[in-house]
Design an enzyme around this catalytic site. Structure first.
Site, PDB file in Angstrom:
ATOM      1  N   LYS A  76       0.856  -1.198   0.000  1.00 61.62           N
ATOM      2  CA  LYS A  76       0.000   0.000   0.000  1.00 61.62           C
ATOM      3  C   LYS A  76       0.888   1.243   0.000  1.00 61.62           C
ATOM      4  O   LYS A  76       1.931   1.275   0.663  1.00 61.62           O
ATOM      5  CB  LYS A  76      -0.891  -0.031   1.247  1.00 61.62           C
ATOM      6  N   SER A 151      -9.768   1.936   3.173  1.00 60.47           N
ATOM      7  CA  SER A 151      -8.876   2.641   2.286  1.00 60.47           C
ATOM      8  C   SER A 151      -7.877   1.749   1.555  1.00 60.47           C
ATOM      9  O   SER A 151      -7.264   2.201   0.590  1.00 60.47           O
ATOM     10  CB  SER A 151      -8.091   3.689   3.084  1.00 60.47           C
ATOM     11  N   SER A 175      -9.836  -0.467   7.418  1.00 60.40           N
ATOM     12  CA  SER A 175      -9.359  -0.350   6.037  1.00 60.40           C
ATOM     13  C   SER A 175      -8.732  -1.584   5.420  1.00 60.40           C
ATOM     14  O   SER A 175      -8.538  -1.626   4.207  1.00 60.40           O
ATOM     15  CB  SER A 175      -8.343   0.781   5.938  1.00 60.40           C
TER      16      SER A 175
HETATM   17  N1  GLN Z   1     -13.005   4.298   6.656  1.00 55.99           N
HETATM   18  C1  GLN Z   1     -12.337   4.720   7.847  1.00 55.99           C
HETATM   19  C2  GLN Z   1     -11.918   6.170   7.712  1.00 55.99           C
HETATM   20  O1  GLN Z   1     -12.096   6.707   6.657  1.00 55.99           O
HETATM   21  C3  GLN Z   1     -11.157   3.837   8.124  1.00 55.99           C
HETATM   22  C4  GLN Z   1      -9.924   4.202   7.417  1.00 55.99           C
HETATM   23  C5  GLN Z   1      -8.765   3.324   7.740  1.00 55.99           C
HETATM   24  O2  GLN Z   1      -8.892   2.285   8.379  1.00 55.99           O
HETATM   25  N2  GLN Z   1      -7.599   3.767   7.313  1.00 55.99           N
HETATM   26  O3  GLN Z   1     -11.453   6.754   8.634  1.00 55.99           O
END
Ligand code: GLN
Length: 474
Positions: A76, A151, A175
């Site tokens: 990532k 994400s 995420s």
């Molecule tokens: N969807 C969550 C956010 O936008 C989690 C993001 C993540 O785990 N990096 O904060």
């Protein structure tokens, strides 16, 4: 030999057996990669081929390397890779070349794995659709009109498209697990502190964890064995050098599973159906099933949003156009430089988080931050009590299958509590709806009991084939 259809361990074994060389594997990868997923931001072809030659020499000399030696991996793009662009999918860092490696990546490299590309994601890991990326959204091969989740959108999407073998994602509030469920792949957020965060570009450091997203639980477990362990560069890592997770003799018989009844009831009917079938499979494998109601659904998202945004603002403050990040031209003074850099180079979602994080910390009438800390402690207590009774908890990963882009459902509502508490949580494929959309099952275990959820997942996948089903790609 189509390596895209194999797991990392299968490829590693073939390289070890000399059925194929690491150089052949990497060349095959680059000759056949298509990026239909839009899962990749950067490919590292020259780097990978050079490394594959070196690794093959080591293999030929019978040097002691891991089973992942010669295997292509992708990371990532918020995980730093020395000399290789690391963008966080943001205009802000679109030309950023780190001068050091993240520990988790370095450990994989030391084990002989070969980086083939950096993976698309929501900008600075903020989002749950992958659509906040400066490089465009990723595609969900099960239905391209639906979200891949985020994400770690590109990690899950590239594996589902058969364009990646093994990836590392990050999970701050779901995420790794939410896109894994939406794309029908396997992903674990380990216990907080199991994997070093050194070199992971920070979003909310109290919750951020790196974890593998792979084709099956065995690859996940093996990868986690390699990347976990104490790191002097990250004081929050657990003070133990090596962890092992895979237990060949693991038996589900007699394990006590608390099935989160209210999480299931909160979910769509077609998700409920598949989860209950999966529970039955575990029951037939000998697990003792009981129902539990966890009183956390209504608290976990607001708590997570307040605490993660509050933490994010100091991390985002370093992007000022001076030390890091996008530098606008024709600037007259320092203040203008910072303002213009941040205005031009951050996307809408990142700006929202910065504003919200500042708001909750500044407001002293409503005690948002203090209330969120209290809620976090309450959630932690709920889980602590649950693990006095059960070995693991089971729930849907998400209340619905991959959502449409205009759907505002909080699809990580079942996930953020594991980040707030630091508990390990995995998502594995467990069924398909009538519309052929994948359903993910979430297993949560107690602190440092990552081995239990990994071994249950390995056994579940030995007895089912949901994780092997691939989408029809046109
Ligand atoms: N969807 C969550 C956010 O936008 C989690 C993001 C993540 O785990 N990096 O904060």
């Amino acid at each position: 030999m189509d390596i895209f259809n194999m797991t990392a361990l299968q490829i590693g074994q073939k390289i070890k057996n000399k059925e194929i060389s690491s150089v052949e594997v990497i060349k095959y990868f680059f000759n056949n990669i298509t990026n239909k997923s839009n899962g990749y931001i950067t490919f590292t072809e020259d780097y990978a081929i050079k490394r594959a030659k070196k690794i093959q020499e080591k293999i030929d000399k019978k040097e002691d390397l891991s089973i992942l030696a010669g295997v292509p991996i992708s990371i990532k793009d918020n995980i730093c890779t020395k000399g290789i662009r690391t963008t966080c999918a943001s205009k802000m860092l679109k030309d950023f070349i780190p001068s050091y490696n993240a520990t988790a990546f370095k450990k994989l490299e030391d084990a002989g794995a070969i980086l083939v590309g950096k993976i698309n994601m929501d900008e600075f890991a903020m989002g749950d659709t992958g659509r906040t990326s400066f490089f465009g959204g990723c595609n969900n091969p099960w239905d391209i009109t639906k979200s891949t989740g985020g994400s770690s959108s590109g990690c899950a999407s590239s594996i589902a498209y058969n364009e990646a073998i093994l990836t590392l994602g990050s999970d701050t509030g779901g995420s790794i697990r939410q896109p894994s469920a939406f794309c029908s792949v396997t992903g674990i957020k380990p216990t907080y502190g199991l994997v070093s965060r050194y070199g992971l570009i920070a979003f909310a450091p109290q919750f951020d964890q790196i974890g593998p997203i792979t084709k099956d639980a065995l690859d996940c477990a093996k990868t986690l064995e390699i990347i976990s362990g104490y790191d002097k560069n990250d004081n929050t890592t657990i003070k133990k050098e090596k962890f092992s997770f895979i237990d060949e003799n693991f038996n589900i018989k007699g394990l006590k599973i608390g099935v989160c009844k209210n999480f299931i009831e909160y979910s769509d009917k077609d998700v409920q159906t598949e989860i209950l079938k999966a529970v039955n499979i575990l029951k037939n494998l000998g697990a003792i099933i009981e129902e539990i109601n966890l009183d956390v659904i209504q608290y976990s998202m607001p708590t997570y949003q307040i605490l993660s945004s509050a933490q994010s603002i100091s991390n985002m403050a370093r992007y000022d156009g001076i030390k890091y990040g996008y530098k606008p031209e024709n600037i007259d003074c320092l203040e203008e430089l910072t303002i213009k850099s941040r205005t031009d180079a951050f996307g809408v979602e990142v700006k929202k988080r910065i504003m919200f994080g500042n708001f909750v910390l500044k407001d002293d009438k409503n005690n948002y931050y203090k209330n969120a800390i209290n809620a976090k402690n309450y959630i932690t207590k709920q889980f602590k009590e649950a693990f006095e009774k059960y070995d693991i908890l089971l729930a849907p990963t998400t209340p619905k299958t991959a959502a449409s882009f205009d759907d505002n459902t909080e699809t990580d509502i079942f996930l953020a509590s594991s980040n707030l508490t630091g508990l390990p949580s995995i998502s594995i494929p467990c069924g398909f709806t009538k519309n052929n959309m994948p359903v993910g099952m979430q297993l949560i275990s107690n602190y440092l009991k990552d081995d239990i959820i990994l071994n249950i997942s390995i056994q579940f996948q030995k007895n089912t084939s949901f994780h092997l089903k691939r989408p029809n790609i046109k």
